[in-house]
Design a protein around this motif. Structure first.
Motif, PDB file in Angstrom:
ATOM      1  N   LEU A  70     -12.828  -3.525  -8.500  1.00 30.35           N
ATOM      2  CA  LEU A  70     -11.696  -2.863  -9.152  1.00 30.35           C
ATOM      3  C   LEU A  70     -11.222  -1.660  -8.329  1.00 30.35           C
ATOM      4  N   VAL A  71     -12.175  -0.821  -7.930  1.00 35.90           N
ATOM      5  CA  VAL A  71     -11.820   0.353  -7.125  1.00 35.90           C
ATOM      6  C   VAL A  71     -11.190  -0.080  -5.800  1.00 35.90           C
ATOM      7  N   GLY A  72     -11.824  -1.084  -5.166  1.00 38.25           N
ATOM      8  CA  GLY A  72     -11.299  -1.582  -3.888  1.00 38.25           C
ATOM      9  C   GLY A  72      -9.896  -2.146  -4.046  1.00 38.25           C
ATOM     10  N   SER A  73      -9.667  -2.915  -5.118  1.00 35.40           N
ATOM     11  CA  SER A  73      -8.344  -3.521  -5.332  1.00 35.40           C
ATOM     12  C   SER A  73      -7.277  -2.447  -5.476  1.00 35.40           C
ATOM     13  N   LEU A  74      -7.576  -1.448  -6.322  1.00 33.96           N
ATOM     14  CA  LEU A  74      -6.577  -0.411  -6.552  1.00 33.96           C
ATOM     15  C   LEU A  74      -6.325   0.379  -5.275  1.00 33.96           C
ATOM     16  N   LEU A  75      -7.405   0.672  -4.526  1.00 31.53           N
ATOM     17  CA  LEU A  75      -7.249   1.380  -3.247  1.00 31.53           C
ATOM     18  C   LEU A  75      -6.349   0.589  -2.300  1.00 31.53           C
ATOM     19  N   VAL A  76      -6.692  -0.695  -2.111  1.00 30.73           N
ATOM     20  CA  VAL A  76      -5.931  -1.521  -1.172  1.00 30.73           C
ATOM     21  C   VAL A  76      -4.491  -1.697  -1.653  1.00 30.73           C
ATOM     22  N   GLY A  77      -4.333  -1.960  -2.956  1.00 34.72           N
ATOM     23  CA  GLY A  77      -2.989  -2.142  -3.497  1.00 34.72           C
ATOM     24  C   GLY A  77      -2.119  -0.918  -3.293  1.00 34.72           C
ATOM     25  N   MET A  78      -2.682   0.232  -3.604  1.00 33.56           N
ATOM     26  CA  MET A  78      -1.940   1.489  -3.464  1.00 33.56           C
ATOM     27  C   MET A  78      -1.615   1.781  -1.998  1.00 33.56           C
ATOM     28  N   VAL A  79      -2.672   1.734  -1.155  1.00 31.52           N
ATOM     29  CA  VAL A  79      -2.485   2.091   0.255  1.00 31.52           C
ATOM     30  C   VAL A  79      -1.451   1.174   0.904  1.00 31.52           C
ATOM     31  N   ASP A  80      -1.570  -0.135   0.607  1.00 27.05           N
ATOM     32  CA  ASP A  80      -0.655  -1.092   1.222  1.00 27.05           C
ATOM     33  C   ASP A  80       0.776  -0.864   0.737  1.00 27.05           C
ATOM     34  N   THR A  81       0.955  -0.762  -0.577  1.00 18.78           N
ATOM     35  CA  THR A  81       2.300  -0.622  -1.131  1.00 18.78           C
ATOM     36  C   THR A  81       2.941   0.704  -0.726  1.00 18.78           C
ATOM     37  N   LEU A  82       2.196   1.796  -0.913  1.00 16.82           N
ATOM     38  CA  LEU A  82       2.749   3.106  -0.566  1.00 16.82           C
ATOM     39  C   LEU A  82       3.013   3.202   0.929  1.00 16.82           C
ATOM     40  N   GLY A  83       2.089   2.641   1.726  1.00 22.24           N
ATOM     41  CA  GLY A  83       2.269   2.674   3.179  1.00 22.24           C
ATOM     42  C   GLY A  83       3.561   1.997   3.588  1.00 22.24           C
ATOM     43  N   ARG A  84       3.762   0.786   3.036  1.00 14.18           N
ATOM     44  CA  ARG A  84       4.969   0.041   3.381  1.00 14.18           C
ATOM     45  C   ARG A  84       6.241   0.767   2.940  1.00 14.18           C
ATOM     46  N   ALA A  85       6.177   1.395   1.772  1.00 14.21           N
ATOM     47  CA  ALA A  85       7.387   2.007   1.225  1.00 14.21           C
ATOM     48  C   ALA A  85       7.674   3.361   1.866  1.00 14.21           C
ATOM     49  N   LEU A  86       6.628   4.134   2.111  1.00  8.26           N
ATOM     50  CA  LEU A  86       6.858   5.525   2.481  1.00  8.26           C
ATOM     51  C   LEU A  86       6.684   5.825   3.973  1.00  8.26           C
ATOM     52  N   LEU A  87       5.823   5.056   4.660  1.00  2.49           N
ATOM     53  CA  LEU A  87       5.555   5.401   6.057  1.00  2.49           C
ATOM     54  C   LEU A  87       6.794   5.430   6.939  1.00  2.49           C
ATOM     55  N   PRO A  88       7.653   4.376   6.874  1.00  4.11           N
ATOM     56  CA  PRO A  88       8.849   4.419   7.730  1.00  4.11           C
ATOM     57  C   PRO A  88       9.683   5.680   7.479  1.00  4.11           C
ATOM     58  N   THR A  89       9.792   6.069   6.201  1.00  2.00           N
ATOM     59  CA  THR A  89      10.560   7.274   5.876  1.00  2.00           C
ATOM     60  C   THR A  89       9.888   8.521   6.445  1.00  2.00           C
ATOM     61  N   LEU A  90       8.566   8.577   6.256  1.00  2.00           N
ATOM     62  CA  LEU A  90       7.832   9.739   6.756  1.00  2.00           C
ATOM     63  C   LEU A  90       7.937   9.845   8.270  1.00  2.00           C
ATOM     64  N   LEU A  91       7.798   8.688   8.937  1.00  2.00           N
ATOM     65  CA  LEU A  91       7.835   8.699  10.396  1.00  2.00           C
ATOM     66  C   LEU A  91       9.199   9.150  10.906  1.00  2.00           C
ATOM     67  N   ARG A  92      10.247   8.821  10.135  1.00  2.00           N
ATOM     68  CA  ARG A  92      11.596   9.164  10.581  1.00  2.00           C
ATOM     69  C   ARG A  92      11.753  10.684  10.696  1.00  2.00           C
ATOM     70  N   THR A  93      10.980  11.404   9.908  1.00  2.00           N
ATOM     71  CA  THR A  93      11.110  12.857   9.981  1.00  2.00           C
ATOM     72  C   THR A  93      10.464  13.429  11.236  1.00  2.00           C
ATOM     73  N   ILE A  94       9.522  12.659  11.847  1.00  2.00           N
ATOM     74  CA  ILE A  94       8.881  13.226  13.040  1.00  2.00           C
ATOM     75  C   ILE A  94       9.260  12.505  14.329  1.00  2.00           C
ATOM     76  N   THR A  95       9.757  11.253  14.249  1.00  2.00           N
ATOM     77  CA  THR A  95      10.175  10.578  15.482  1.00  2.00           C
ATOM     78  C   THR A  95      11.596  10.041  15.302  1.00  2.00           C
ATOM     79  N   SER A  96      12.074   9.351  16.340  1.00  2.00           N
ATOM     80  CA  SER A  96      13.417   8.786  16.265  1.00  2.00           C
ATOM     81  C   SER A  96      13.437   7.628  15.276  1.00  2.00           C
ATOM     82  N   PRO A  97      14.581   7.376  14.619  1.00  2.00           N
ATOM     83  CA  PRO A  97      14.665   6.289  13.624  1.00  2.00           C
ATOM     84  C   PRO A  97      14.281   4.940  14.220  1.00  2.00           C
TER      85      PRO A  97
END
Lengths: 316, 305
Positions: free
Chosen positions: B243-270
């Motif tokens: 259960l803990v592993g599922s929630l960790l993986v689900g969260m990390v994967d989903t949030l990573g996909r949604a937020l990382l590109p946006t976050l990276l845009r603030t520090i590197t070129s689009p």
């Protein structure tokens, strides 16, 4: 055992020489028959045989079930292609450099992975391979999802690798040398130490053997041979593709090894030949070849627990 | 706006994590108790999705489809365990890998033969097709249903494993199989039951995710690896770890996909962010797993003492 090795030409050795001679003249035979297509297929068989053999060394001799061998096999293919795009066309420089880089990579991955054991080792090697897969397909210079095509094959002066016969013989030669090398290695002090580790790791540690280093060395040797197979593969295919790095490729190589016979000298070769051969043959007669391959694999698991090599050969 | 996006993604992560848990729960028990690597676990998930989609198309009712998927996969799971898998428990991991890899090939080809190479359409029930208002955030009703069902099943499993006699047997089997057998627990029957339960959970996940992802050949393999990552992070054989592993993986994967590109845009070129972002997001969960194994070589919640 002693008697067999004393006679100059034992049965096995004769058989091996006969097979090798046949393999050497095969391209001429195929050309004479007008079946040039099968030279490429035979080359692919040899390349996968080399890759599966390299994994068999890690799994069968080192006792480490690695589920990320695609990272080194496909990684070798990608590195050769990348170096060639960068202008390093000569196989004499390109391939050893590729193998060196893969050796360093395998050393780093192995050093971390060997902290775990059993199932956890399987999964951590898989994790590293997947990381490499996703990293590579995000690289623009590696062609992303499309892979990296080659304009020409590596140059191996004075040989012309553009000639399909030459590439075939090169693959055959490298496979034969690798098999010989691994045989010598398994009969050396190092090989016996590995066998000891496989049987009882704790005892070998107590005897003062540097168990982790010996296993790591085995892991790296397997990876380097896989990279060599990758170098051949990229030349045969004319491109390096993401599929060669994906976990299904690791699974495929593992299936070849288990099918052929884990820890048997010819396990990898046998497994690669039979699996790819079956695929090719069944594809000619049915659309649903995978169904039959699956059923055959199941039959092997249930009725030939030591793999095909266990059916044909008594000892390893 | 940003907080709304983050809350929405958190819910998506929760939903994905709970679905992963449905798969990982069965896998970790099979793995933990019988020490059996089952690569074909993803095929049960695919089978559930196909059966459900076909039954939904034929009957026009999502509920009938769901029922068909659950009952169908329970029977197939039972059959599979009794006819084949039972013979593999005493074998080494490599034989199990080969046999269950063969099962994947067979299952994929059968699905292709029966339903063709095109993905099957599976629509969410009509009533749930719209969004609902959730504390001022509009969120798809169907996804919310998945979260609710997932939470309910997770609670049920927790009760089943933690607070019933059968669950006690399961935990005993996971921590020491021989000892459990010696104490008179019929491990054979227990395992047949666990395997069928695992198949039902797979079918449920396949049916629920069907309308969100495509019902197609190969859908099992992608999610299988994620399920393995989950149980390795959690510790093999542990439901709580799954259960803990599922929630960790689900969260990390989903949030990573949604937020990382946006976050990276603030520090590197689009341009770089658009390329590196998705790749880095895909790598994140494997990085997480490698890190967990580096510091805790047997996962977060080892089942075996």
């Amino acid at each position: 055992m002693m008697r067999a090795s004393r006679s100059v030409l034992s049965g096995t050795l004769l058989g091996e020489l006969a097979l090798l001679s046949f393999a050497i003249i095969l391209p001429w035979l195929l050309t004479a028959l007008g079946e040039d297509y099968y030279i490429g297929f035979a080359t692919r068989l040899l390349i996968y045989a080399l890759a599966a053999t390299s994994l068999n060394f890690v799994v069968g001799y080192g006792g480490m079930v690695a589920f990320g061998h695609a990272a080194f096999f496909g990684g070798g293919a990608y590195l050769v292609a990348l170096l060639m795009t960068g202008g390093l066309l000569s196989a004499w420089a390109n391939w050893p450099l590729t193998m060196l880089i893969v050796a360093l990579l395998a050393w780093a991955i192995g050093a971390i992975s060997l902290r775990t054991r059993g199932v956890y080792f399987i999964m951590i090697t898989l994790a590293f391979a997947q990381m490499i897969y996703y990293s590579v397909i995000s690289l623009k210079i590696a062609g992303g999802d499309d892979g990296l095509p080659l304009d020409q094959r590596s140059s191996l002066f004075p040989f012309d690798l553009g000639n399909d016969h030459i590439l075939y013989w090169l693959a055959l030669g490298l496979l034969a040398i690798s098999l010989l090398l691994l045989k010598r290695l398994s009969h050396s002090r190092y090989g016996h130490a590995l066998a000891g580790i496989r049987q009882n790791e704790t005892r070998m540690e107590a005897l003062g053997y540097p168990v982790q280093q010996l296993k790591l060395a085995c892991f790296v040797i397997g990876a380097v041979l896989a990279a060599l197979a990758g170098a051949l593969l990229v030349n045969q295919n004319g491109m390096a593709g993401p599929g060669q790095l994906y976990w299904t490729q690791s699974g495929m190589l593992l299936v070849m090894v288990i099918l052929g016979g884990v820890g048997h000298r010819y396990g990898g070769v046998l497994g690669a030949f039979v699996l790819l051969g079956l695929e090719e043959a069944l594809a000619q007669v049915t659309e649903h070849s995978h169904l039959y391959i699956g059923l055959i694999l199941l039959a092997v698991v249930l009725y030939a627990p030591r793999g095909l090599a266990g059916l044909f050969f008594k000892s390893r | 706006m940003m907080t709304q996006l983050i809350i929405e993604q958190l819910l998506n992560g929760l939903q994905f994590g709970l679905m992963l848990f449905l798969l990982a729960a069965g896998l970790t028990l099979v793995f933990g108790i019988m020490d059996m690597i089952n690569l074909s676990h993803g095929s049960l998930y695919m089978g559930g999705a196909y059966l459900g989609a076909a039954a939904t198309q034929a009957s026009g009712s999502f509920l009938v489809g769901l029922l068909a998927a659950l009952v169908g996969m329970a029977l197939i799971g039972l059959l599979l365990e009794v006819v084949l898998l039972r013979r593999l428990y005493q074998r080494d991991h490599l034989s199990q890998v080969l046999a269950t890899f063969a099962l994947i090939l067979i299952a994929n080809e059968l699905a292709r033969m029966i339903w063709g190479p095109q993905p099957l359409m599976l629509n969410a029930p009509e009533v749930l097709s719209g969004p609902v208002d959730l504390f001022g955030i509009s969120y798809p009703a169907y996804r919310l249903l998945i979260i609710v069902v997932g939470l309910a099943v997770a609670g049920l499993l927790y009760w089943l494993v933690g607070h019933t006699r059968a669950g006690m047997w399961v935990r005993a089997g996971a921590s020491n199989r021989e000892m459990a057998q010696a104490l008179g627990i019929d491990v054979r029957k227990l395992f047949t039951g666990i395997f069928a339960l695992g198949a039902v959970l797979c079918a449920l996940a396949g049916m629920l995710l069907g309308p969100l992802l495509a019902v197609q050949v190969g859908m099992g393999e992608d999610i299988l690896i994620l399920a393995f990552v989950v149980i390795v992070i959690g510790g093999i054989g542990s439901i709580r770890g799954a259960l803990v592993g599922s929630l960790l993986v689900g969260m990390v994967d989903t949030l990573g996909r949604a937020l990382l590109p946006t976050l990276l845009r603030t520090i590197t070129s689009p341009d770089i962010a658009a390329h590196v972002g998705p790749a880095l997001a895909s790598v994140l969960i494997y990085l997480l797993m490698a890190a967990v194994l580096f510091w805790r070589p047997t996962g977060l919640f080892p089942a075996r003492a």
